[in-house]
Design a protein around this motif. Structure first.
Motif, PDB file in Angstrom:
ATOM      1  N   ILE A   1     -17.770   9.609 -11.714  1.00 52.18           N
ATOM      2  CA  ILE A   1     -17.653   8.512 -10.746  1.00 52.18           C
ATOM      3  C   ILE A   1     -16.548   7.572 -11.191  1.00 52.18           C
ATOM      4  N   ILE A   2     -15.761   7.106 -10.227  1.00 50.48           N
ATOM      5  CA  ILE A   2     -14.806   6.031 -10.493  1.00 50.48           C
ATOM      6  C   ILE A   2     -15.076   4.904  -9.512  1.00 50.48           C
ATOM      7  N   THR A   3     -15.046   3.670 -10.019  1.00 50.52           N
ATOM      8  CA  THR A   3     -15.202   2.497  -9.172  1.00 50.52           C
ATOM      9  C   THR A   3     -14.089   1.522  -9.503  1.00 50.52           C
ATOM     10  N   ALA A   4     -13.847   0.587  -8.594  1.00 56.52           N
ATOM     11  CA  ALA A   4     -12.759  -0.379  -8.748  1.00 56.52           C
ATOM     12  C   ALA A   4     -13.019  -1.507  -7.752  1.00 56.52           C
ATOM     13  N   PRO A   5     -12.238  -2.595  -7.831  1.00 54.65           N
ATOM     14  CA  PRO A   5     -12.438  -3.682  -6.867  1.00 54.65           C
ATOM     15  C   PRO A   5     -12.257  -3.248  -5.423  1.00 54.65           C
ATOM     16  N   ASN A   6     -11.427  -2.227  -5.186  1.00 49.71           N
ATOM     17  CA  ASN A   6     -11.215  -1.689  -3.847  1.00 49.71           C
ATOM     18  C   ASN A   6     -10.686  -0.261  -3.988  1.00 49.71           C
ATOM     19  N   PRO A   7     -10.739   0.542  -2.931  1.00 51.34           N
ATOM     20  CA  PRO A   7     -10.294   1.937  -3.039  1.00 51.34           C
ATOM     21  C   PRO A   7      -8.853   2.084  -3.499  1.00 51.34           C
ATOM     22  N   ALA A   8      -7.961   1.171  -3.078  1.00 50.82           N
ATOM     23  CA  ALA A   8      -6.554   1.276  -3.457  1.00 50.82           C
ATOM     24  C   ALA A   8      -6.375   1.205  -4.968  1.00 50.82           C
ATOM     25  N   ALA A   9      -7.226   0.429  -5.641  1.00 52.91           N
ATOM     26  CA  ALA A   9      -7.107   0.277  -7.091  1.00 52.91           C
ATOM     27  C   ALA A   9      -7.478   1.554  -7.833  1.00 52.91           C
TER      28      ALA A   9
ATOM     29  N   ALA B   1      -5.590   6.907 -10.186  1.00 57.84           N
ATOM     30  CA  ALA B   1      -6.432   7.770 -11.018  1.00 57.84           C
ATOM     31  C   ALA B   1      -6.865   9.018 -10.252  1.00 57.84           C
ATOM     32  N   LEU B   2      -7.243   8.857  -8.992  1.00 60.79           N
ATOM     33  CA  LEU B   2      -7.664  10.002  -8.184  1.00 60.79           C
ATOM     34  C   LEU B   2      -6.506  10.961  -7.938  1.00 60.79           C
ATOM     35  N   GLN B   3      -5.305  10.414  -7.721  1.00 61.88           N
ATOM     36  CA  GLN B   3      -4.141  11.274  -7.504  1.00 61.88           C
ATOM     37  C   GLN B   3      -3.836  12.113  -8.740  1.00 61.88           C
TER      38      GLN B   3
ATOM     39  N   ASP C   1     -11.799   1.092 -12.995  1.00 62.21           N
ATOM     40  CA  ASP C   1     -10.387   0.707 -13.058  1.00 62.21           C
ATOM     41  C   ASP C   1     -10.219  -0.727 -12.571  1.00 62.21           C
ATOM     42  N   GLU C   2      -9.263  -1.446 -13.173  1.00 60.78           N
ATOM     43  CA  GLU C   2      -9.026  -2.870 -12.928  1.00 60.78           C
ATOM     44  C   GLU C   2     -10.337  -3.646 -13.046  1.00 60.78           C
ATOM     45  N   ALA C   3     -10.993  -3.448 -14.180  1.00 62.08           N
ATOM     46  CA  ALA C   3     -12.324  -4.027 -14.397  1.00 62.08           C
ATOM     47  C   ALA C   3     -12.307  -5.547 -14.395  1.00 62.08           C
ATOM     48  N   ALA C   4     -11.196  -6.169 -14.812  1.00 66.43           N
ATOM     49  CA  ALA C   4     -11.153  -7.627 -14.870  1.00 66.43           C
ATOM     50  C   ALA C   4     -11.228  -8.262 -13.496  1.00 66.43           C
ATOM     51  N   ALA C   5     -10.928  -7.501 -12.449  1.00 64.51           N
ATOM     52  CA  ALA C   5     -10.989  -8.027 -11.090  1.00 64.51           C
ATOM     53  C   ALA C   5     -12.368  -7.841 -10.461  1.00 64.51           C
ATOM     54  N   ILE C   6     -13.323  -7.320 -11.212  1.00 63.64           N
ATOM     55  CA  ILE C   6     -14.701  -7.165 -10.746  1.00 63.64           C
ATOM     56  C   ILE C   6     -15.534  -8.303 -11.325  1.00 63.64           C
TER      57      ILE C   6
ATOM     58  N   GLY D   1       0.803  -1.213   0.000  1.00 66.06           N
ATOM     59  CA  GLY D   1       0.000   0.000   0.000  1.00 66.06           C
ATOM     60  C   GLY D   1       0.836   1.263   0.000  1.00 66.06           C
ATOM     61  N   GLN D   2       2.061   1.178   0.504  1.00 68.36           N
ATOM     62  CA  GLN D   2       2.935   2.349   0.529  1.00 68.36           C
ATOM     63  C   GLN D   2       3.430   2.731  -0.863  1.00 68.36           C
ATOM     64  N   LEU D   3       3.313   1.838  -1.835  1.00 74.44           N
ATOM     65  CA  LEU D   3       3.892   2.060  -3.156  1.00 74.44           C
ATOM     66  C   LEU D   3       2.966   2.804  -4.107  1.00 74.44           C
ATOM     67  N   LEU D   4       1.688   2.927  -3.760  1.00 74.34           N
ATOM     68  CA  LEU D   4       0.716   3.487  -4.690  1.00 74.34           C
ATOM     69  C   LEU D   4       1.105   4.893  -5.124  1.00 74.34           C
ATOM     70  N   GLY D   5       1.238   5.066  -6.422  1.00 75.12           N
ATOM     71  CA  GLY D   5       1.511   6.379  -6.982  1.00 75.12           C
ATOM     72  C   GLY D   5       2.929   6.893  -6.779  1.00 75.12           C
ATOM     73  N   LEU D   6       3.849   6.058  -6.247  1.00 78.42           N
ATOM     74  CA  LEU D   6       5.204   6.525  -5.961  1.00 78.42           C
ATOM     75  C   LEU D   6       6.188   6.085  -7.038  1.00 78.42           C
ATOM     76  N   GLU D   7       7.290   6.842  -7.158  1.00 76.66           N
ATOM     77  CA  GLU D   7       8.381   6.493  -8.058  1.00 76.66           C
ATOM     78  C   GLU D   7       9.683   6.526  -7.280  1.00 76.66           C
TER      79      GLU D   7
END
Length: 742
Positions: free
Chosen positions: A259-267, A271-273, A311-316, A79-85
């Motif tokens: 609206i954006i939806t995904a399998p979970n908020p982290a996914a 996009a939100l960032q 986002d990540e629609a295949a996991a829904i 979870g710490q890696l989201l959106g980081l480089e």
């Protein structure tokens, strides 16, 4: 590299060469003795001294002998890696490696970045226990007592590394292949390599393809209705960022219902960032219109929207994607083609034909160009190879007239035959909504897991991918000591790897069952091309026979409940005994636990557990299970026995004729429905389940069915009574589990 150059200069020159090619540099620091602390700390300081700018990540332990370098962040979970480089990543593997974090962090490294792995020598590393494996081992197994099969597999897949040790200095990796027949190294198709766009993209886009993707998203809003867009890509191609950039541009154009939806908020976080950052440039201080909605709440509340991003629609789950398509006319689906975020080819086999049928004008756009590095980056190839992230699964040949055969594959066989492992794990990933590195890791390192594969019986090699039709992963559980089982029952202890045993002990108050040998079907998969061909039933029967031969007392499974899956398991004699109050975050469905006795002396106990569960669920429908799918409620619950006498039937007949108000006959309707609910056609009973069992208000029901008011809904109920009468309907529902002790 020339031996007369110092390490710092050698690495700087090598990294410059990689930076010019927009590659990341994999460097493996191998030490013969973990006690060489002084040499190691000196070498680390020299290696990181070449990293003049930027910041890096550190994975693994830090100590006084190997401290965290400056400008470096210690990463402990994904979870710490989201959106980081990062400009460099150090993995300290001397005290064990979290392979899940290892694989996930690679996508954060920029071109020219240093990927530095520290381990003992390969010979030592292959035999070294991995303490990080403890979280996937079943009680009472201990990671420090066993060598890691997964580490041996990982070693067999390595090539293209640069190595450094105190004997040979900096040199190229010789191919380390202790086992023959390695899986084919994943490579990208030639057309993908040729698709890398020339020139640079204008801000805020990272590539010209991403710019094209944003334009296609905007076209979904401005163009014809019911022409959804499907964005597909490998990891790290910028599809999530494209969603966020497009949302910010749409908001600037005046669109506020995004609206954006995904399998979970982290996914949805990336996009939100990007939406937040780009909107700050376009409209400083403006609040972001793009809002995250959990998929189940979105389908339930049905808010209006100018655009829905998925986002990540295949996991829904497919049913939820279909509901979204029916509910909204302007949709963008983004999904990962390869990797553990989705189920790429299964998604294409199932959902894309649905789009073709219901939205014939739908569009697809594939992104090829990586954002942070080039498409032939050696590190990405290493990661794909090491963790089977690109296992292409061919469609197997199936001839119903040819016999089927099942075969157990122990971890030792999977380790010795990497191609077999790739085939089996590719199928497991293909047909499941959520797969992680830990699943592959556990398959090799947890001896309590068994793999049974289903093949077409032929003269060909039975482990061939072209013959692999399905497979099941079985977790051996139970046999808990009586004292421990009692502690679990009392809520004082929980142990790992015994989901079925602990559910029976704690949730169902039957601690004795946890002391018996149990088995849980962790996954059962049939290739998507041959599902609904009775192969799943055949494989599950073979699993049951295998468990009986091993003197297993009972076999169970836990999964996201859908009407179709419930029918499959109940048709095989499994009975539901537990249902979660909340939907699973990954599947969007409540989790159901189903069980079947392998020992006939245990069957009455399981039937009793099922009956208690079904009766309790009926009471919970008006409370904790008010939002349960009515079809699932009909399949799972057991209403109390009721009678409808002649006077009650007369009152209901007057209600049908419009001569009695609903409120006067509600109790009589409940008694009638309880008596015959399981024999009414399932599609006709949704309204009655929601009103009579789940106690939804008229306001809630009219909101769900916007075309109907209270009067129209009451007329629906009258019509149902008029159609099916007040006698016992002659038809029976196929969805209702039957109880068979034989």
């Amino acid at each position: 590299m020339p031996a007369d150059l110092g390490l710092r200069q050698q690495l700087a020159e090598l990294q410059q060469q990689y930076r010019q090619r927009r590659w990341r540099l994999p460097l493996w620091l191998q030490i013969a003795d973990s006690m060489e602390c002084h040499w190691l700390s000196q070498t680390m300081a020299e290696l990181l001294a070449t990293q003049h700018e930027g910041a890096g990540f550190w994975l693994g332990e830090c100590s006084a002998d190997l401290p965290l370098p400056a400008r470096t962040t210690q990463i402990k979970h994904k979870g710490q890696l989201l959106g980081l480089e990062a400009d460099w990543i150090v993995i300290n593997g001397l005290a064990g490696i979290d392979w899940d974090l290892f694989a996930a962090s690679s996508g954060c490294l920029r071109a020219g970045g240093l990927w530095l792995l520290i381990t003992t020598t390969p010979e030592q590393f292959a035999l070294q226990p991995n303490p990080q494996a403890q979280r996937m081992l079943s009680y009472p197994l201990q990671a420090h007592d066993q060598a890691s099969n997964f580490q041996q597999f990982w070693l067999s897949q390595q090539q293209d590394w640069w190595l450094y040790n105190n004997e040979l200095g900096l040199h190229r990796q010789p191919n380390y292949h202790p086992h023959p027949a390695n899986p084919k190294v994943p490579t990208f198709p030639a057309e993908e390599s040729a698709a890398v766009a020339a020139g640079s993209a204008p801000a805020p886009f990272s590539t010209l393809e991403q710019q094209q993707a944003v334009a296609a998203i905007l076209k979904v809003v401005s163009g014809h209705r019911r022409r959804p867009l499907l964005l597909t890509a490998h990891r790290g191609r910028g599809k999530s960022a494209a969603l966020g950039i497009a949302a910010a541009q749409l908001q600037q154009q005046g669109k506020q219902k995004l609206i954006i939806t995904a399998p979970n908020p982290a996914a949805a976080a990336v996009a939100l960032q990007h939406a937040t950052a780009y909107l700050a440039e376009l409209q400083p201080n403006a609040p972001l219109a793009l809002q995250f909605w959990p998929i189940d709440l979105l389908l339930q509340e049905k808010p209006t929207a100018d655009l829905v991003l998925v986002d990540e629609a295949a996991a829904i789950p497919l049913p939820q994607l279909q509901q979204l398509t029916q509910q909204y006319s302007r949709l963008v689906f983004a999904t990962t083609e390869h990797g553990y975020e989705g189920t790429g080819r299964s998604f294409s086999l199932k959902f894309q034909p649905y789009l073709q049928q219901h939205c014939p004008g739908w569009q697809q756009l594939r992104l090829h160009t990586p954002i942070r590095y080039t498409i032939d980056d050696p590190l990405e190839q290493q990661i794909f190879r090491s963790f089977l992230l690109a296992c292409e699964q061919p469609t197997p040949v199936y001839n119903p007239s040819v016999p089927l055969v099942t075969k157990l594959h122990p971890a030792s066989e999977l380790l010795a035959q990497p191609a077999l492992l790739a085939n089996i794990f590719g199928l497991l990933s293909l047909a499941h909504y959520q797969t992680e590195v830990t699943d592959l890791w556990a398959l090799l390192d947890n001896p309590q897991l068994q793999v049974m594969a289903l093949y077409q019986d032929s003269t060909q090699e039975q482990t061939s991918a072209s013959q692999l039709l399905g497979c099941a992963v079985i977790s051996l559980e139970g046999l808990l000591p009586p004292q421990l089982a009692t502690q679990v029952y009392q809520g004082e202890r929980r142990v790992q790897g015994h989901l079925l045993a602990q559910s029976l002990a704690f949730h169902l108050a039957t601690s004795e069952l946890a002391t018996l040998p149990l088995a849980r079907v962790q996954r059962i998969v049939i290739h998507p091309a041959w599902q609904n061909s009775w192969l799943g039933q055949y494989l599950l029967k073979q699993v049951q026979q295998h468990c009986q031969q091993q003197s297993i007392a009972a076999i169970g499974s836990s999964f996201g409940a859908t009407p179709t899956l419930l029918r499959f398991w109940t048709s095989q004699g499994f009975l539901p005994v537990k249902l979660s109050a909340q939907a699973e975050q990954a599947s969007g469905e409540p989790s159901v636990l189903m069980i079947k006795a392998c020992d006939n002396t245990l069957a009455p106990t399981i039937v009793q557990l099922h009956q208690q569960f079904a009766a309790n669920l009926y009471l919970q429908l008006a409370d904790s299970q008010r939002q349960l799918n009515p079809r699932l409620a009909l399949q799972l619950c057991q209403p109390p026995a009721t009678t409808v006498d002649a006077l009650a039937k007369h009152q209901l007949a007057l209600f049908v004729a419009g001569q009695r108000p609903y409120e006067l006959v509600e109790l009589l309707l409940l008694n009638w429905f309880n008596q015959c609910a399981h024999r009414l056609p399932v599609d006709e009973t949704r309204l009655l389940v929601q009103k009579l069992w789940q106690k939804h208000s008229w306001a809630e029901l009219t909101k769900q069915q916007s075309a109907y008011g209270k009067a129209q809904l009451i007329n629906q109920i009258r019509q149902l009574l008029a159609t099916f009468g007040l006698e016992q309907p002659p038809t029976s529902s196929p969805d209702r589990p039957s109880i068979d002790l034989q």
